[in-house]
Enzyme design. Structure first.
Site, short mmCIF file in Angstrom:
data_model
loop_
_atom_site.label_atom_id
_atom_site.label_comp_id
_atom_site.label_asym_id
_atom_site.label_seq_id
_atom_site.Cartn_x
_atom_site.Cartn_y
_atom_site.Cartn_z
N GLU A 52 6.14 1.50 43.40
CA GLU A 52 6.59 1.83 42.04
C GLU A 52 7.88 2.64 42.16
O GLU A 52 7.96 3.50 43.02
CB GLU A 52 5.51 2.62 41.30
CG GLU A 52 4.22 1.78 41.15
CD GLU A 52 3.11 2.51 40.39
OE1 GLU A 52 3.35 3.61 39.88
OE2 GLU A 52 2.01 1.95 40.30
N ARG A 112 -5.10 1.19 40.90
CA ARG A 112 -4.06 1.58 41.85
C ARG A 112 -3.40 0.31 42.38
O ARG A 112 -4.08 -0.68 42.66
CB ARG A 112 -4.66 2.37 43.03
CG ARG A 112 -4.93 3.83 42.69
CD ARG A 112 -3.61 4.63 42.59
NE ARG A 112 -3.76 6.00 42.14
CZ ARG A 112 -3.51 6.44 40.90
NH1 ARG A 112 -3.13 5.63 39.94
NH2 ARG A 112 -3.61 7.72 40.62
N HIS A 127 2.97 1.83 34.78
CA HIS A 127 2.04 2.93 35.07
C HIS A 127 1.88 3.86 33.85
O HIS A 127 2.14 5.07 33.93
CB HIS A 127 2.49 3.71 36.31
CG HIS A 127 1.34 4.39 36.99
ND1 HIS A 127 1.23 4.47 38.35
CD2 HIS A 127 0.23 5.02 36.50
CE1 HIS A 127 0.12 5.13 38.67
NE2 HIS A 127 -0.51 5.46 37.56
P1 NAD Z 1 -14.07 7.15 39.23
O1 NAD Z 1 -14.12 7.86 40.52
O2 NAD Z 1 -14.77 7.73 38.05
O3 NAD Z 1 -14.60 5.65 39.43
C1 NAD Z 1 -14.29 4.87 40.53
C2 NAD Z 1 -15.49 3.99 40.80
O4 NAD Z 1 -15.16 3.05 41.84
C3 NAD Z 1 -16.72 4.78 41.30
O5 NAD Z 1 -17.84 4.50 40.49
C4 NAD Z 1 -16.91 4.27 42.72
O6 NAD Z 1 -18.28 4.22 43.09
C5 NAD Z 1 -16.32 2.88 42.63
N1 NAD Z 1 -15.93 2.31 43.91
C6 NAD Z 1 -15.42 2.95 45.00
N2 NAD Z 1 -15.19 2.06 45.99
C7 NAD Z 1 -15.58 0.84 45.51
C8 NAD Z 1 -15.59 -0.46 46.05
N3 NAD Z 1 -15.16 -0.69 47.29
N4 NAD Z 1 -16.03 -1.47 45.28
C9 NAD Z 1 -16.47 -1.24 44.02
N5 NAD Z 1 -16.50 -0.03 43.46
C10 NAD Z 1 -16.05 1.00 44.19
O7 NAD Z 1 -12.52 6.94 38.92
P2 NAD Z 1 -11.82 6.67 37.49
O8 NAD Z 1 -11.44 7.96 36.88
O9 NAD Z 1 -12.63 5.70 36.71
O10 NAD Z 1 -10.47 5.97 38.00
C11 NAD Z 1 -10.48 4.65 38.49
C12 NAD Z 1 -9.12 4.31 39.08
O11 NAD Z 1 -8.13 4.36 38.05
C13 NAD Z 1 -8.63 5.27 40.17
O12 NAD Z 1 -7.99 4.53 41.18
C14 NAD Z 1 -7.61 6.13 39.45
O13 NAD Z 1 -6.65 6.66 40.33
C15 NAD Z 1 -7.00 5.10 38.51
N6 NAD Z 1 -6.30 5.64 37.34
C16 NAD Z 1 -5.15 5.03 36.94
C17 NAD Z 1 -4.48 5.48 35.82
C18 NAD Z 1 -3.20 4.82 35.38
O14 NAD Z 1 -2.33 5.50 34.88
N7 NAD Z 1 -3.07 3.53 35.53
C19 NAD Z 1 -4.98 6.58 35.08
C20 NAD Z 1 -6.17 7.16 35.50
C21 NAD Z 1 -6.84 6.70 36.63
#
Ligand code: NAD
Length: 326
Positions: free
Chosen positions: A262, A233, A281
């Site tokens: 964005e 994000r 994105h």
């Molecule tokens: P997820 O919930 O499976 O994993 C997120 C992880 O971050 C979890 O394991 C959580 O414990 C950890 N976490 C939370 N706070 C933390 C901190 N302060 N320090 C370290 N770790 C921490 O989520 P995901 O599906 O793997 O998605 C990850 C990110 O990617 C999200 O922000 C999601 O919105 C983003 N995303 C972006 C796109 C894109 O188009 N660029 C697509 C999909 C997801």
């Protein structure tokens, strides 16, 4: 009477099969929410499926008196007023898993592009140059990948990087106990990860704790040749600080898919920073992910409307009367 489900924002038709192939549902596909048919369709809809374009706010919800479930074919629900939905007893469901592989693969694309200077080389050849020595890259083999956030996407990236011969370290203080046991050999403190990784990749949600996680202080402690990747994000990386660290050679490269604002502003300092690969994105922008997220949300919607099962709703705990759904 079948449940009417309005799907808009060009949600994948193929992914809506669990509803379209089921007689209990009448699925109406409407290209976008500016179509007058959209407003008319909402009047009798029990379900609404959107991507990111349609704003599901209080006024839209007021025009949909029979609505029980809003499905977001994707992860972020920034375009949905979840509080307004909860007040009206409307479940909000997203599709958190459908994008995982696409986002992990885009992270790999950025990593390889940065390590081998692919976009710089492409630009230079189009400008009539043939620069080989100045475009020397680095191998991934034997380097250390630091994964911040080892959830769905972070761990898929780790697996792929291990196949490239990288060592993997992880910082994630919120892993469930079974994952802590599994990832134990890789777990390190944030400081250790920042100071000892050659590539730092971010896969965390944006919240008060992660905002600006990569900023002046963390960038200043990274290895000089380090790369930073952010497909999570915007806001997790301080863009001014990153541009400065790239400009003064404090770190060697970066790849970003997400931004604080964005689309990225034309006066962003990122645009002049060296060895930085930018994508707009695109993490979830694959055919497969679009089908997967629609399938995931269609299945959750079917369970919610037919069985009253709103356990997959992000506002499940706020829904006072969830059992009244069916
Ligand atoms: P997820 O919930 O499976 O994993 C997120 C992880 O971050 C979890 O394991 C959580 O414990 C950890 N976490 C939370 N706070 C933390 C901190 N302060 N320090 C370290 N770790 C921490 O989520 P995901 O599906 O793997 O998605 C990850 C990110 O990617 C999200 O922000 C999601 O919105 C983003 N995303 C972006 C796109 C894109 O188009 N660029 C697509 C999909 C997801």
């Amino acid at each position: 009477m079948p449940y009417r489900v309005v799907a808009t924002d060009r949600v994948s038709k193929k992914g809506l099969a669990p509803l379209r192939d089921d007689d209990r549902f009448d699925v109406v596909l409407i290209k976008d929410s500016s179509d007058p048919e959209f407003v008319a369709g909402l009047k009798t809809a029990a379900g609404l499926i959107v991507r990111s374009a349609t704003r599901v706010d209080a006024s839209l919800l007021n025009g949909a008196p029979g609505l029980k479930v809003v499905g977001r074919a994707g992860v972020g629900v920034d375009n949905i007023d979840v509080a307004a939905a909860s007040e009206r007893g409307v479940a909000v469901m997203n599709a958190p898993g459908g994008n995982t592989i696409s986002a992990a693969e885009l992270t790999m694309a950025l990593l390889l592009a940065v390590a081998r200077r692919v976009t710089v080389a492409d630009r230079s050849i189009r400008q009539g140059r043939w620069e080989r020595s100045s475009l020397q890259g680095v191998e991934l083999r034997g380097k250390t990948l630091g994964v911040i956030g080892a959830g769905r996407i972070g761990w898929e990236v780790a697996k792929r990087c291990r196949a490239f011969g990288m060592d993997v370290v992880v910082y994630d203080p919120y892993l469930p106990a079974d994952r802590v046991d599994e990832l134990h050999p890789h777990l390190v403190s944030l400081d250790s990860l920042i100071e000892n990784s050659d590539v730092i990749t971010l896969h965390v949600p944006l919240n008060a704790e992660t905002r600006g996680l990569i900023g002046d202080s963390t960038l200043g402690r990274m290895r000089k040749g380090a790369f930073v990747l952010n497909v999570s994000r915007g806001g997790v990386v301080d863009e001014r600080a990153l541009a400065e660290a790239l400009n003064n050679g404090r770190i060697a490269g970066a790849g970003l898919d997400v931004y604080e604002h964005e689309p990225l502003s034309p006066d962003s300092p990122l645009l002049d920073a060296p060895n930085l690969v930018l994508t707009p994105h695109l993490g979830a922008s694959t055919k497969e992910a679009q089908i997967q997220v629609a399938l995931e949300v269609a299945r959750s919607m079917r369970n919610a409307l037919v069985q009253g099962d709103v356990s997959a709703a992000i506002n499940a705990s706020d829904l006072a009367n969830a059992s009244g759904l069916s």
